[in-house]
Design a protein around this motif. Sequence first.
Motif, PDB file in Angstrom:
ATOM      1  N   ILE A  59      -1.482  -7.037  -5.975  1.00  0.00           N
ATOM      2  CA  ILE A  59      -2.114  -5.716  -5.917  1.00  0.00           C
ATOM      3  C   ILE A  59      -3.373  -5.675  -6.769  1.00  0.00           C
ATOM      4  O   ILE A  59      -4.371  -5.051  -6.398  1.00  0.00           O
ATOM      5  CB  ILE A  59      -1.114  -4.634  -6.378  1.00  0.00           C
ATOM      6  CG1 ILE A  59       0.002  -4.478  -5.345  1.00  0.00           C
ATOM      7  CG2 ILE A  59      -1.813  -3.293  -6.596  1.00  0.00           C
ATOM      8  CD1 ILE A  59       1.094  -3.510  -5.759  1.00  0.00           C
ATOM      9  N   PRO A 119       3.547   2.273  -2.494  1.00  0.00           N
ATOM     10  CA  PRO A 119       4.487   2.349  -3.622  1.00  0.00           C
ATOM     11  C   PRO A 119       5.214   3.684  -3.672  1.00  0.00           C
ATOM     12  O   PRO A 119       6.309   3.780  -4.230  1.00  0.00           O
ATOM     13  CB  PRO A 119       3.578   2.159  -4.844  1.00  0.00           C
ATOM     14  CG  PRO A 119       2.225   2.618  -4.382  1.00  0.00           C
ATOM     15  CD  PRO A 119       2.145   2.198  -2.946  1.00  0.00           C
ATOM     16  N   GLU A 162      -0.007   6.763  -8.012  1.00  0.00           N
ATOM     17  CA  GLU A 162       1.388   7.027  -7.661  1.00  0.00           C
ATOM     18  C   GLU A 162       2.317   6.792  -8.854  1.00  0.00           C
ATOM     19  O   GLU A 162       3.305   7.514  -9.039  1.00  0.00           O
ATOM     20  CB  GLU A 162       1.815   6.136  -6.488  1.00  0.00           C
ATOM     21  CG  GLU A 162       1.136   6.464  -5.170  1.00  0.00           C
ATOM     22  CD  GLU A 162       1.487   7.856  -4.660  1.00  0.00           C
ATOM     23  OE1 GLU A 162       2.597   8.348  -4.976  1.00  0.00           O
ATOM     24  OE2 GLU A 162       0.653   8.451  -3.958  1.00  0.00           O
ATOM     25  N   THR A 163       2.001   5.794  -9.662  1.00  0.00           N
ATOM     26  CA  THR A 163       2.847   5.489 -10.816  1.00  0.00           C
ATOM     27  C   THR A 163       2.777   6.596 -11.858  1.00  0.00           C
ATOM     28  O   THR A 163       3.797   6.994 -12.435  1.00  0.00           O
ATOM     29  CB  THR A 163       2.432   4.145 -11.445  1.00  0.00           C
ATOM     30  OG1 THR A 163       2.533   3.111 -10.457  1.00  0.00           O
ATOM     31  CG2 THR A 163       3.332   3.791 -12.624  1.00  0.00           C
ATOM     32  N   ASP A 178       0.814  -1.217   0.000  1.00  0.00           N
ATOM     33  CA  ASP A 178       0.000   0.000   0.000  1.00  0.00           C
ATOM     34  C   ASP A 178       0.848   1.268   0.000  1.00  0.00           C
ATOM     35  O   ASP A 178       0.307   2.373   0.082  1.00  0.00           O
ATOM     36  CB  ASP A 178      -0.936   0.018   1.211  1.00  0.00           C
ATOM     37  CG  ASP A 178      -0.184   0.062   2.541  1.00  0.00           C
ATOM     38  OD1 ASP A 178       0.974  -0.398   2.577  1.00  0.00           O
ATOM     39  OD2 ASP A 178      -0.753   0.551   3.537  1.00  0.00           O
ATOM     40  N   LEU A 195      -1.867   2.526  -6.524  1.00  0.00           N
ATOM     41  CA  LEU A 195      -0.648   2.256  -7.283  1.00  0.00           C
ATOM     42  C   LEU A 195      -0.662   3.008  -8.609  1.00  0.00           C
ATOM     43  O   LEU A 195       0.346   3.607  -9.012  1.00  0.00           O
ATOM     44  CB  LEU A 195      -0.509   0.754  -7.538  1.00  0.00           C
ATOM     45  CG  LEU A 195       0.637   0.342  -8.475  1.00  0.00           C
ATOM     46  CD1 LEU A 195       1.991   0.710  -7.881  1.00  0.00           C
ATOM     47  CD2 LEU A 195       0.568  -1.148  -8.787  1.00  0.00           C
ATOM     48  N   LEU A 222       7.531  -4.147  -9.299  1.00  0.00           N
ATOM     49  CA  LEU A 222       6.122  -4.184  -9.689  1.00  0.00           C
ATOM     50  C   LEU A 222       5.757  -5.506 -10.353  1.00  0.00           C
ATOM     51  O   LEU A 222       4.644  -6.010 -10.169  1.00  0.00           O
ATOM     52  CB  LEU A 222       5.813  -3.025 -10.638  1.00  0.00           C
ATOM     53  CG  LEU A 222       5.592  -1.662  -9.993  1.00  0.00           C
ATOM     54  CD1 LEU A 222       5.428  -0.598 -11.067  1.00  0.00           C
ATOM     55  CD2 LEU A 222       4.372  -1.685  -9.087  1.00  0.00           C
TER      56      LEU A 222
END
Length: 234
Positions: free
Chosen positions: A104, A45, A117-118, A43, A114, A97
């Motif tokens: 995930i 990343p 954030e990515t 949770d 995710l 990843l």
Amino acid sequence: PLQSITPSILCQPISKVVQLLLAPYRQRFTYHFTGTRQTNRLDKPEWYYTQILNWGKDTHFFVGKTFQPAAIRAGKLDYNLRLEFIRGLVQLTIEKLAVDIEQISQDEILFAHLLDETLGFEAELRETFGYPASFPSAIAVITQPIHSVCGHGVSELEHWSRQLTQNLATRETHEMKARSMNYRHDCWPNMPEHNSKEPFILSSSGGEMFQVLVTMLHNLERELSANLFNQTLR
């Protein structure tokens, strides 16, 4: 020969010189973000993304200034050692990843976080380091399960596809609104009337806004499959 980072991500192998430069970072990344360490959390990343960005900011100019001249003297005029170093750091996130994504993808909240954030990570890579869209990217790992996860119903795969495209579209729309602020605040009543006999010229703020839009769409097209790109545009 191309190196396989994941089954779907191929790239040129990292040079021996850059591998040596990356070795201590790989060791520290593995220590903190694999196994049972408290810093290795599905949770969070942002923890490893931030670490990679910080390492890059602290080191990339030094790497380029110190080692690029040697590459030039060796006749490698098109070889950007600084960017390859950043690519090596990004590869650490891709490898992680590739391990985490299956777990995930079972949780909608984790997956959405995710993705958010990515996208932020990839945007900062481009803005801070000039990271090319043609280089391996973390977003490619996230799109991979939508097409390849086995054992899930069609409806679930469609759900993840919609979730991904919705998040992508929302984020890009927000960025576009933020970057077009100057254009939207232009004082239109005070602008000179356009002469129909002369070619139409955008204001400087308008030109900047459309350049941002073109770059944004280009990056999405390079990073997504044709199907996901078309869905995001809709």
